[in-house]
Structures are given as structure tokens and as C-alpha cells.
Design a protein around this motif. Structure first.
Motif, mmCIF file in Angstrom:
data_model
loop_
_atom_site.group_PDB
_atom_site.id
_atom_site.type_symbol
_atom_site.label_atom_id
_atom_site.label_comp_id
_atom_site.label_asym_id
_atom_site.label_seq_id
_atom_site.Cartn_x
_atom_site.Cartn_y
_atom_site.Cartn_z
ATOM 1 N N GLU A 14 0.846 -1.172 0.000
ATOM 2 C CA GLU A 14 0.000 0.000 0.000
ATOM 3 C C GLU A 14 0.891 1.234 0.000
ATOM 4 O OE1 GLU A 14 -3.242 -0.200 2.957
ATOM 5 O OE2 GLU A 14 -2.633 -2.275 3.247
ATOM 6 N N ILE A 15 0.332 2.344 -0.422
ATOM 7 C CA ILE A 15 0.987 3.635 -0.242
ATOM 8 C C ILE A 15 0.289 4.322 0.921
ATOM 9 C CG2 ILE A 15 1.278 5.953 -1.222
ATOM 10 C CD1 ILE A 15 1.739 4.706 -3.922
ATOM 11 N N TRP A 16 1.062 4.874 1.816
ATOM 12 C CA TRP A 16 0.473 5.681 2.881
ATOM 13 C C TRP A 16 1.344 6.902 3.140
ATOM 14 C CZ3 TRP A 16 3.327 1.354 3.972
ATOM 15 C CH2 TRP A 16 4.309 1.442 4.956
ATOM 16 N N VAL A 17 0.740 7.884 3.782
ATOM 17 C CA VAL A 17 1.404 9.156 4.039
ATOM 18 C C VAL A 17 1.405 9.415 5.538
ATOM 19 C CG1 VAL A 17 1.471 11.617 3.504
ATOM 20 C CG2 VAL A 17 0.536 10.011 1.828
ATOM 21 N N PRO A 32 2.052 22.599 2.047
ATOM 22 C CA PRO A 32 1.475 23.522 3.027
ATOM 23 C C PRO A 32 0.795 22.773 4.169
ATOM 24 C CG PRO A 32 0.840 24.103 0.778
ATOM 25 C CD PRO A 32 1.461 22.758 0.719
ATOM 26 N N PRO A 33 0.511 23.465 5.278
ATOM 27 C CA PRO A 33 -0.198 22.821 6.390
ATOM 28 C C PRO A 33 -1.558 22.293 5.950
ATOM 29 C CG PRO A 33 0.737 24.929 7.073
ATOM 30 C CD PRO A 33 0.893 24.851 5.583
ATOM 31 N N GLY A 34 -2.023 21.259 6.639
ATOM 32 C CA GLY A 34 -3.330 20.676 6.330
ATOM 33 C C GLY A 34 -3.228 19.219 5.937
ATOM 34 N N ASP A 35 -4.360 18.635 5.623
ATOM 35 C CA ASP A 35 -4.389 17.237 5.194
ATOM 36 C C ASP A 35 -3.685 17.088 3.843
ATOM 37 O OD1 ASP A 35 -5.866 16.880 7.458
ATOM 38 O OD2 ASP A 35 -7.766 16.545 6.437
ATOM 39 N N VAL A 36 -3.053 15.926 3.660
ATOM 40 C CA VAL A 36 -2.275 15.660 2.447
ATOM 41 C C VAL A 36 -2.890 14.462 1.738
ATOM 42 C CG1 VAL A 36 -0.004 15.131 1.504
ATOM 43 C CG2 VAL A 36 -0.193 16.499 3.595
ATOM 44 N N ARG A 37 -3.066 14.588 0.415
ATOM 45 C CA ARG A 37 -3.617 13.498 -0.387
ATOM 46 C C ARG A 37 -2.661 13.178 -1.529
ATOM 47 N NH1 ARG A 37 -7.706 16.861 1.204
ATOM 48 N NH2 ARG A 37 -9.642 15.927 1.997
ATOM 49 N N VAL A 38 -2.466 11.892 -1.775
ATOM 50 C CA VAL A 38 -1.522 11.431 -2.800
ATOM 51 C C VAL A 38 -2.190 10.341 -3.625
ATOM 52 C CG1 VAL A 38 0.674 10.235 -3.189
ATOM 53 C CG2 VAL A 38 0.501 11.987 -1.402
ATOM 54 N N THR A 39 -1.995 10.379 -4.940
ATOM 55 C CA THR A 39 -2.454 9.292 -5.800
ATOM 56 C C THR A 39 -1.290 8.815 -6.665
ATOM 57 O OG1 THR A 39 -3.142 10.700 -7.655
ATOM 58 C CG2 THR A 39 -4.760 10.294 -5.920
ATOM 59 N N ASP A 40 -1.353 7.551 -7.094
ATOM 60 C CA ASP A 40 -0.308 7.003 -7.958
ATOM 61 C C ASP A 40 -0.836 5.756 -8.649
ATOM 62 O OD1 ASP A 40 2.078 6.055 -9.130
ATOM 63 O OD2 ASP A 40 3.282 6.867 -7.515
ATOM 64 N N PHE A 51 -3.710 8.913 10.625
ATOM 65 C CA PHE A 51 -3.811 10.054 11.541
ATOM 66 C C PHE A 51 -3.066 9.719 12.822
ATOM 67 C CE2 PHE A 51 -7.498 7.392 12.427
ATOM 68 C CZ PHE A 51 -7.591 7.402 13.802
ATOM 69 N N MET A 52 -2.653 10.761 13.503
ATOM 70 C CA MET A 52 -1.878 10.602 14.733
ATOM 71 C C MET A 52 -2.749 10.903 15.945
ATOM 72 S SD MET A 52 1.234 9.662 13.995
ATOM 73 C CE MET A 52 2.074 10.060 15.536
ATOM 74 N N VAL A 53 -2.546 10.134 17.013
ATOM 75 C CA VAL A 53 -3.159 10.398 18.320
ATOM 76 C C VAL A 53 -2.019 10.718 19.271
ATOM 77 C CG1 VAL A 53 -4.440 9.425 20.254
ATOM 78 C CG2 VAL A 53 -5.164 8.959 17.906
ATOM 79 N N ALA A 63 -3.208 11.676 4.600
ATOM 80 C CA ALA A 63 -2.739 11.861 5.978
ATOM 81 C C ALA A 63 -3.503 13.022 6.576
ATOM 82 C CB ALA A 63 -1.240 12.135 6.014
ATOM 83 N N GLY A 64 -4.073 12.811 7.747
ATOM 84 C CA GLY A 64 -4.778 13.873 8.444
ATOM 85 C C GLY A 64 -6.273 13.668 8.487
ATOM 86 N N ARG A 65 -6.917 14.308 9.477
ATOM 87 C CA ARG A 65 -8.379 14.209 9.626
ATOM 88 C C ARG A 65 -8.988 15.567 9.988
ATOM 89 N NH1 ARG A 65 -9.144 11.167 15.499
ATOM 90 N NH2 ARG A 65 -7.242 11.979 16.475
ATOM 91 N N ARG A 66 -8.419 16.615 9.417
ATOM 92 C CA ARG A 66 -8.955 17.954 9.648
ATOM 93 C C ARG A 66 -10.094 18.281 8.692
ATOM 94 N NH1 ARG A 66 -3.988 22.090 9.735
ATOM 95 N NH2 ARG A 66 -5.776 23.515 9.713
ATOM 96 N N GLU A 67 -10.013 17.786 7.456
ATOM 97 C CA GLU A 67 -11.007 18.100 6.434
ATOM 98 C C GLU A 67 -11.992 16.940 6.285
ATOM 99 O OE1 GLU A 67 -8.833 18.883 2.890
ATOM 100 O OE2 GLU A 67 -7.436 20.246 3.888
ATOM 101 N N THR A 68 -13.270 17.269 6.280
ATOM 102 C CA THR A 68 -14.283 16.220 6.184
ATOM 103 C C THR A 68 -14.618 15.844 4.740
ATOM 104 O OG1 THR A 68 -16.035 17.898 6.305
ATOM 105 C CG2 THR A 68 -15.320 16.887 8.377
ATOM 106 N N GLY A 69 -14.267 16.673 3.786
ATOM 107 C CA GLY A 69 -14.575 16.378 2.401
ATOM 108 C C GLY A 69 -13.572 15.433 1.761
#
Length: 208
Positions: free
Chosen positions: A20-23, A78-86, A205-207, A108-114
Motif C-alpha cells: 500500500e501507499i500511505w502518508v 502547506p499545512p493541512g491534510d495531504v492526499r496522494v495518488t499514484d 492520523f496521529m493520536v 494523511a490527516g483528519r482535519r477536512e471532512t470532504g
């Protein structure tokens, strides 16, 4: 019409099986893009297939600075959620007329709901523990989603009919969600046309 089917066990070449690819991202620092098996300890220098991860596309970013490190690609974003495709990691495989390929979607991240990718696991509320698997923005009910805990334990979750799952958050550390579906039809990846396309999504996401 293209057909989508849930995939529980992916029938893919040994080189791609389980990959898998993960960020990952710590705070607002650079994002780290990995290729490997997230439930396993990363080998020194990265996964043996890491060399095939050459040109991940960061959604919403034009020509981001990518730096190849030992076992991952570092991306200045930039700051915020990061999305990657390949869709170029593994070349199409199989016999003519039954070619298969794989496309990865990693977040990576869970700040944005969309959602901004064709296949994505997104939080229902910023920073929350409830997520939904969506395909082209539509919830996928009854989907199987694998949770990898910070202790690298794998837990299988099943989405409700509205596509939602609740993640049992416990100890501090990195949590990873993954899901897979297959699509059939006249399709294409970077390596050429395919008859079946495996879609594999991860969200971390990180806890703290």
C-alpha cells in the motif's frame, strides 16, 4: 457501465501483494510518502519495492518539492491534510484481455471532512474518530476496512450501510485505515489499458 466490486483478498502479483501507499505527517512538517506493508516493520532502507515509487501525485499541489530519502519520499507541502495518488507503481499484469492494474489513494490527516480523490476514507468531523469510505463522493456501505494500530495490530472493521465506521482509538501513535475495491471495464493506468483496476485507499492520523 463500469462495474465495481468489493475486494477482500486482492489477486495481484507477489511483488504487489499486501503493498500500500500511505502518508505520514508530524504537525505541519513535511509529508512522508511510503510504499510497503504498513502492518509490518519497515526494513532498513525501505521496502524492497520502494524503488518503484517514483512519481506520486500530490492532489492540489503543482510541482511540489519531493526529496527521496531512505525508505520514503519527503514532500514539502502547506499545512493541512495531504492526499496522494499514484497509478504507476506496478505495471499491468495478466494475460491479454484480462489485464489488471492498481491505483493508490493515500491521505494523511483528519482535519477536512470532504473528499478530493475518487476513493477516499474521510472523517465525519474534524479530529473525530468516525470515518466514511466514499467512492466518487458516495458512501460505500458494508465495505471492509482494515485498521492498523500503533502496535501494528490489524483489526477488520465493517462499514455501516451509510459507509461509516468508528475507529476504536486507544494508545497514542499512528493509526492507519485501508480499504480496497476492484473496477472492471475498459480502463487505463499509466502503464497502459487494463480490464480490471484495483483501487486501494489509506488514511493515516496521529493520536498524541
Amino acid at each position: 457501465m463500469r462495474g465495481w466490486a468489493m475486494v477482500i483478498a486482492l489477486v495481484i502479483p507477489a511483488a504487489a501483494s499486501g503493498h500500500e501507499i500511505w502518508v505520514e505527517r508530524d504537525g505541519i512538517g513535511p509529508a512522508r510518502i511510503y510504499l510497503g506493508e504498513p502492518a509490518e516493520a519497515m526494513p532498513a532502507g525501505g521496502d524492497p519495492e520502494f524503488a518503484k515509487l517514483t512519481a506520486p501525485r500530490i492532489v492540489g499541489q503543482v510541482s511540489p518539492r519531493l526529496s527521496r530519502r531512505s525508505g520514503y519520499i519527503e514532500a514539502a507541502v502547506p499545512p493541512g491534510d495531504v492526499r496522494v495518488t499514484d497509478d504507476a507503481v506496478f505495471q499491468p499484469w495478466g494475460e491479454p484481455g484480462a489485464k489488471e492494474g492498481v491505483v493508490y489513494y493515500a491521505r494523511a490527516g483528519r482535519r477536512e471532512t470532504g473528499t478530493r480523490m475518487a476513493y477516499e476514507i474521510a472523517p465525519l468531523a474534524a479530529g473525530g474518530d468516525r470515518f466514511a469510505l466514499r467512492r466518487n463522493g458516495t458512501p460505500v456501505g458494508g465495505a471492509k476496512v482494515t485498521l492498523v494500530t500503533p502496535e501494528r495490530q490489524s483489526v477488520e472493521l465493517t462499514a455501516a450501510q451509510d459507509g461509516t465506521i468508528t475507529v476504536p482509538v486507544g494508545v497514542k501513535g499512528r493509526y492507519l485505515l485501508s480499504a480496497a475495491q476492484a473496477e472492471t471495464g475498459r480502463l487505463r493506468v499509466a502503464g497502459g489499458p487494463v480490464d480490471k483496476l484495483h483501487h486501494i485507499a489509506t488514511t493515516t492520523f496521529m493520536v498524541r
